[in-house]
Design a protein around this motif. Structure first.
Motif, mmCIF file in Angstrom:
data_model
loop_
_atom_site.group_PDB
_atom_site.id
_atom_site.type_symbol
_atom_site.label_atom_id
_atom_site.label_comp_id
_atom_site.label_asym_id
_atom_site.label_seq_id
_atom_site.Cartn_x
_atom_site.Cartn_y
_atom_site.Cartn_z
ATOM 1 N N ASN A 146 26.511 13.634 58.896
ATOM 2 C CA ASN A 146 25.566 12.786 59.620
ATOM 3 C C ASN A 146 25.631 11.345 59.111
ATOM 4 N N PRO A 147 26.019 10.392 59.956
ATOM 5 C CA PRO A 147 26.138 9.006 59.478
ATOM 6 C C PRO A 147 24.801 8.397 59.067
ATOM 7 N N LYS A 148 23.725 9.006 59.521
ATOM 8 C CA LYS A 148 22.421 8.480 59.123
ATOM 9 C C LYS A 148 22.168 8.711 57.647
ATOM 10 N N THR A 149 22.633 9.831 57.137
ATOM 11 C CA THR A 149 22.305 10.176 55.761
ATOM 12 C C THR A 149 23.500 10.133 54.822
ATOM 13 N N SER A 150 24.715 9.986 55.332
ATOM 14 C CA SER A 150 25.888 10.111 54.467
ATOM 15 C C SER A 150 26.791 8.880 54.566
ATOM 16 N N GLY A 151 27.246 8.377 53.424
ATOM 17 C CA GLY A 151 28.184 7.255 53.398
ATOM 18 C C GLY A 151 29.498 7.649 54.040
ATOM 19 N N ASN A 152 29.921 8.876 53.750
ATOM 20 C CA ASN A 152 31.138 9.420 54.328
ATOM 21 C C ASN A 152 31.026 9.454 55.853
ATOM 22 N N GLY A 153 29.857 9.850 56.324
ATOM 23 C CA GLY A 153 29.615 9.897 57.766
ATOM 24 C C GLY A 153 29.653 8.513 58.391
ATOM 25 N N LYS A 154 29.065 7.526 57.684
ATOM 26 C CA LYS A 154 29.076 6.152 58.192
ATOM 27 C C LYS A 154 30.510 5.643 58.327
ATOM 28 N N LEU A 162 34.671 26.213 60.140
ATOM 29 C CA LEU A 162 34.286 25.601 61.410
ATOM 30 C C LEU A 162 35.135 24.365 61.691
ATOM 31 N N GLY A 163 35.482 24.139 62.940
ATOM 32 C CA GLY A 163 36.143 22.909 63.363
ATOM 33 C C GLY A 163 37.649 22.932 63.207
ATOM 34 N N ASP A 164 38.320 22.004 63.923
ATOM 35 C CA ASP A 164 39.773 21.883 63.861
ATOM 36 C C ASP A 164 40.202 20.726 62.980
ATOM 37 N N VAL A 165 39.337 19.741 62.840
ATOM 38 C CA VAL A 165 39.699 18.575 62.040
ATOM 39 C C VAL A 165 38.454 18.055 61.332
ATOM 40 N N HIS A 166 38.666 17.638 60.095
ATOM 41 C CA HIS A 166 37.568 17.140 59.264
ATOM 42 C C HIS A 166 37.872 15.689 58.922
ATOM 43 N N LEU A 167 36.995 14.775 59.293
ATOM 44 C CA LEU A 167 37.172 13.359 58.966
ATOM 45 C C LEU A 167 36.552 13.108 57.600
ATOM 46 N N THR A 168 37.375 12.603 56.666
ATOM 47 C CA THR A 168 36.806 12.371 55.336
ATOM 48 C C THR A 168 37.653 11.378 54.546
ATOM 49 N N PHE A 169 37.149 11.033 53.347
ATOM 50 C CA PHE A 169 37.899 10.133 52.477
ATOM 51 C C PHE A 169 39.211 10.787 52.039
ATOM 52 N N SER A 181 39.447 3.672 49.229
ATOM 53 C CA SER A 181 39.961 4.886 49.847
ATOM 54 C C SER A 181 40.111 4.590 51.335
ATOM 55 N N VAL A 182 40.591 5.563 52.083
ATOM 56 C CA VAL A 182 40.676 5.409 53.531
ATOM 57 C C VAL A 182 40.146 6.690 54.163
ATOM 58 N N VAL A 183 39.736 6.594 55.423
ATOM 59 C CA VAL A 183 39.305 7.801 56.128
ATOM 60 C C VAL A 183 40.535 8.454 56.758
ATOM 61 N N VAL A 184 40.763 9.732 56.426
ATOM 62 C CA VAL A 184 41.921 10.457 56.955
ATOM 63 C C VAL A 184 41.447 11.738 57.629
ATOM 64 N N PHE A 185 42.394 12.521 58.153
ATOM 65 C CA PHE A 185 42.066 13.785 58.824
ATOM 66 C C PHE A 185 42.522 14.955 57.960
ATOM 67 N N VAL A 186 41.726 15.983 57.906
ATOM 68 C CA VAL A 186 42.185 17.255 57.342
ATOM 69 C C VAL A 186 42.232 18.241 58.503
ATOM 70 N N VAL A 187 43.392 18.932 58.647
ATOM 71 C CA VAL A 187 43.531 19.886 59.753
ATOM 72 C C VAL A 187 43.921 21.250 59.192
ATOM 73 N N LEU A 201 26.205 18.547 61.953
ATOM 74 C CA LEU A 201 26.105 17.268 61.242
ATOM 75 C C LEU A 201 25.456 17.539 59.897
ATOM 76 N N ASP A 202 26.271 17.821 58.881
ATOM 77 C CA ASP A 202 25.709 18.064 57.556
ATOM 78 C C ASP A 202 25.132 16.776 57.012
ATOM 79 N N THR A 203 24.210 16.908 56.048
ATOM 80 C CA THR A 203 23.548 15.706 55.549
ATOM 81 C C THR A 203 24.405 14.949 54.539
ATOM 82 N N GLY A 204 25.397 15.598 53.935
ATOM 83 C CA GLY A 204 26.223 14.914 52.946
ATOM 84 C C GLY A 204 27.691 15.293 53.083
#
Lengths: 341, 302, 300
Positions: free
Chosen positions: A156-164, A214-221, A125-131, A198-201
């Motif tokens: 939260n990149p500490k607890t989430s692969g998506n965050g990392k 919440l927020g203007d853009v969501h970084l995710t798979f 997959s790739v990391v994309v933006f949701v707006v 910073l959600d945990t997952g």
């Protein structure tokens, strides 16, 4: 053994419970073979469909019914659960270090990466933006994330692969465009300064963005982004940055568990199914990019959106990156250190 | 303690606060006849089995695991800047919530005990809802209520009040989970107050405020402190509701239990355990302090 | 006798303000969140609510699992609570105060820490891990682990209800029964249990509510296997994250409904408890001789 008296007592008290359970398990011995797939947060919908298709196929080919159970949570905690004894037949986790940690504990043979094609990574997959609808903040590429008053949602990149992956994608977007480490640090710091939660997952972050607004853009798979946009009924849009990190979620059979349970044959067939034409079609349908030549697409005749990708190696490879960025006192911690910016 | 239901006594008694304040008469009788009653062996066996297996053994394992790092390793793992900040958030939010619960609880308890109005019984029953509602549900619902789109957030957010994903959010859910404790401990004590004393004070010319400060407050203070301590204990350990509303920002809204989970996910068991042990030590220390304070107040009030 | 409140809301302006404040506090902090659970759950009608609960096998399993884990945990607590209350309320022995303090430990331990402790003991790499593997027993990530975690967090609830009641009643009746030749069990069933039954029930109701709703400790030891180790609170979270908010709130509404049922039960039980403690007090104040004389008088 300093604890032996209470240990014996607690074991004995458990015996009654376990016997009761064993009795009910024995009654179901003639039922289907059960397989447990321990996976990360956003793959629930994908594996639900994979499981149905695989069960049908296996029944047709081998005459045995298979029931596949799913377990989903943040990738790191799932790996930990398997190491601590969660009876997984297969693990399908978000990041390489998580499967490697399971292997290091002795549950998975050390050659796991070579057991399936493409280093045991059946899909990308790739990391994309949701707006928000109409992209009111005009976010087109990484640099736009830190313009104006844009507010960003990422777990939260500490607890989430998506965050990392989101963190590393942001970092890599600077490095691969010729920026220095310092530029990257400045950019990533700016991003997290604009992150109110910073959600945990991964899934919690999605809920924060799409359901709580919440927020203007969501970084995710990419896969998660499509699911999110479909669920939002026209309120959200996907934006592909020019360049992003390639997400490589690896899979492995948990050797010790399948040998104990006698489920090796099914477990291997199950992971093999992810590479079969039927499996690849389902994977593509859920907007994961199947590995291999001429990958199927979500909609027949429509190509996958073009995006320039770099891999984890562009930011130093997993073992080094994990320690450098997410370890205690690492780059991520420094971002939040008061006065440490 | 007249007309105090055992439930309320139980609440007041919780966490070893009131263990010293038992009824002396009953004690003497018991001591005299203790040998007569059967069942000492059986009840001792069952109790020690459960306490050892379920409480002592797990916590001992926890402490030993943390101790395996050695003093230097323990400090290195448990006393990082981020961990210190997390203890700070956990402690300060719990204290603020416990203070708020005590004050709001005093108000509600006073009204329930002293004022009759339509719906008093219903209000009285509703106070117990947080005891029975799963905290995870509370966390989910609170965060949904206080975001900009939510029922309450649509009015509050434009005023600059962020009740979700903020420090205030943590305090809000902690007040929710601890409020019943603060109310239920104080309410029976207010009910049992001798109103003649108050009236006498008023007749002698004391103002309403003076009466409250000089007559009422000293009498109910031990109960208020007990309620505060119970609220604090409840708030410090709370996880399920906070994790959904805090936003988990390091150094700002990250609580210690979240840090434990984060360390576990790095497969750092011993390090996670150190944070757990320190959190445990903090709550027990706090309880002992408040316990001592409460006993002293109770002695002074007599 | 509980002093009936004599001030009415209308009698003084201050009283009215205080009542408004109290109603505001309870309304904002408790009623609004509770109402929003039911509102979200039933927003699409009772039919949708019912099908969200009944048509999803994983949700059905979660309900069933909670209904099996909670009673077992409560049963363990009941046996423990009665034994422990009998022990500390009827006997003096070295270490008694320490024991009473230990009962309260689960109350102040974070549930996450409790879950972690169970993992350190019963996990594959834990203290008993190798033994359990050899016996082929599953504790964590299975039903016994859920029961253990739930039992731990609810442990103080029953015993804490019983101790003050048993201390208030005193051992006189039991000792009389013993001196008349009753056995230990007979004393318990005929004398003690009838005296403590409402307090016991009260503890059970509270423990059950807490057991049904426990999240943190169970979260750590569950393994999150849909249709196997997800309890109702875990299912609420999972559904919420699967874009199925109405279904999530439907399950939450069952838990909230259960909370309301608990409150009704608690209310009824507390009235009985109040009545009994009043009776007890009446008997006490009369004094034994007077009491006996009265009884004789009544008999004559």
């Amino acid at each position: 053994m300093p604890f032996s008296p209470p240990a014996v007592l607690s074991r004995r008290s458990l015996a009654a419970l376990v016997v009761a359970l064993a009795a009910s398990a024995a009654a179901a011995a003639d039922g289907p073979i059960t397989l447990l797939n321990v996976s990360y947060d956003p793959t629930r919908e994908l594996y639900r469909e994979i499981n149905d298709a695989f069960a049908k196929k296996y029944q047709a080919e081998h005459g045995r019914a298979v029931a596949i159970k799913q377990s989903h949570a943040a990738s790191g905690s799932q790996a930990r659960a398997v190491i601590d004894g969660l009876d997984a037949d297969v693990v399908t986790l978000a990041v390489w270090p998580d499967v490697e940690a399971v292997a290091k504990s002795g549950l998975v043979r050390s050659d796991w990466q070579h057991r399936y094609d493409n280093q045991s990574v059946p899909y990308h997959s790739v990391v994309v933006f949701v707006v928000r609808k109409g992209n009111p903040k005009g976010i087109k590429d990484w640099a736009d994330l830190v313009k104006g008053d844009v507010s960003i949602i990422t777990p939260n990149p500490k607890t989430s692969g998506n965050g990392k992956y989101s963190f590393l994608a942001a970092w890599g977007s600077v490095l691969t465009n010729g920026g220095s480490e310092e530029d990257a640090q400045r950019f990533v710091t700016e991003i997290y300064k604009r992150t109110p939660v910073l959600d945990t997952g991964a899934r919690a972050a999605t809920a924060t963005f799409s359901q709580k607004g919440l927020g203007d853009v969501h970084l995710t798979f990419e896969s998660e982004a499509h699911l999110e946009v479909n669920e939002a009924g026209g309120d959200l849009e996907i934006v592909y940055p020019k360049k992003s990190i390639r997400v490589d979620p690896p899979v492995a059979v948990v050797d010790q568990n399948v040998d104990k349970k006698g489920t090796r044959h099914v477990a291997e067939a199950y992971l093999g199914f992810l590479y079969s034409p039927e499996g690849r079609a389902i994977i593509a349908k859920h907007h994961y990019r199947p590995w291999g030549d001429s990958p199927p697409t979500p909609t027949a005749g429509e190509a996958w959106p073009a995006i320039d990708t770099f891999t984890i190696d562009a930011v130093g490879g997993w073992p080094a990156a994990t320690k450098k960025f997410f370890g205690e006192g690492g780059v991520f911690d420094a971002i939040y250190q008061p006065g440490g910016r | 303690m007249p007309h105090q239901t055992p439930a309320m006594i139980a609440l007041a008694d919780s966490s070893a606060f009131a263990t010293g304040a038992a009824r002396p008469a009953a004690r003497i009788t018991r001591r005299r006849h203790a040998a007569v009653l059967p069942g000492f062996g059986t009840s001792l066996a069952i109790t020690s089995l459960v306490v050892l297996a379920l409480i002592v053994f797990p916590l001992a394992v926890l402490v030993l695991r943390a101790a395996s790092l050695g003093p230097a390793g323990f400090l290195a793992a448990a006393w990082t800047p981020r961990a210190r900040a997390a203890y700070g958030v956990s402690l300060s939010a719990s204290v603020i919530a416990a203070v708020a619960s005590s004050l709001l609880g005093l108000l509600v308890a006073w009204v329930l005990a002293r004022v009759s109005f339509p719906g008093r019984r219903i209000l009285d029953a509703l106070v117990d809802v947080p005891l029975a509602l799963p905290t995870a549900v509370a966390g989910l619902v609170y965060s949904a209520l206080y975001v900009k789109k939510g029922w309450l957030g649509q009015w509050l957010v434009p005023l600059g009040i962020q009740g979700a994903y903020s420090y205030l959010g943590i305090v809000l859910v902690l007040v929710f989970v601890s409020l019943p404790f603060a109310i239920r401990v104080v309410q029976p004590v207010i009910e049992s107050l001798d109103r003649d004393t108050e009236e006498a004070a008023r007749i002698l010319g004391a103002s309403r405020t003076q009466t409250f400060l000089r007559v009422v407050l000293p009498a109910i203070l031990p109960a208020v402190v007990t309620g505060f301590a119970l609220s604090l204990a409840r708030a410090l350990g709370e996880y399920g509701s906070v994790v959904f509303i805090s936003g988990n920002m390091p150094f700002k809204t990250e609580i210690a239990p979240v840090l434990i989970v984060a360390r576990l996910e790095e497969f750092a068991y011993a390090e996670a355990t150190t944070v757990a042990v320190l959190l445990l030590a903090m709550s027990i220390t706090l309880l002992v302090i408040v316990n001592t304070l409460q006993q002293r107040l109770a002695r002074n009030a007599q | 006798m509980p002093a009936k409140p004599t001030t009415t809301a209308a009698s003084t302006p201050l009283a009215a303000v205080l009542v408004a404040g109290a109603v505001g506090v309870v309304g904002l902090l408790i009623v609004v969140p509770l109402a929003s659970v039911f509102y979200e759950a039933f927003a699409r009608g009772v039919g949708a609510w019912w099908s969200a609960l009944a048509d999803d096998p994983d949700t059905r399993h979660a309900i069933w699992l909670s209904l099996t884990v909670a009673p077992v945990a409560v049963a363990i607590n009941t046996v423990f609570g009665v034994a422990a209350a009998w022990l500390v309320a009827r006997f003096r022995f070295p270490g008694r105060s320490l024991l009473i303090s230990l009962f309260d430990v689960p109350f102040s331990v974070s549930p996450v820490v409790a879950g972690l402790a169970l993992v350190l003991i019963f996990g594959r790499q834990g203290l008993l891990g190798p033994t359990l593997a050899w016996l082929d027993w599953k504790v964590i990530f299975a039903w016994p682990g859920l029961v253990l975690a739930t039992t731990f967090v609810t442990l103080p609830l029953v015993v804490r209800e019983l101790i003050p009641v048993m201390e208030a009643i005193g051992p006189e009746e039991e000792m009389a029964a013993v001196s008349l030749g009753a056995s230990g069990w007979q004393v318990f069933w005929r004398v003690t249990l009838p005296n403590i039954r409402w307090a016991l029930l009260h503890g059970i109701v509270l423990a059950n509510a807490r057991a049904m709703g426990e999240f943190g400790a169970v979260y750590v030891v569950s393994g999150h296997i849909a249709g196997a180790t997800d309890t109702m609170p875990l299912r609420v979270e999972k559904l919420f994250q699967e874009y199925r908010q109405p279904a999530s709130m439907a399950v939450a509404s069952v838990l909230a409904g259960l909370a309301l049922v608990t409150l009704v039960a608690k209310f009824v039980i507390e009235r009985r408890l109040e009545a009994e403690s009043r009776e007890l007090e009446a008997t006490r104040t009369l004094g034994d001789d007077q009491h006996t004389r009265q009884l004789e008088g009544a008999a004559a």
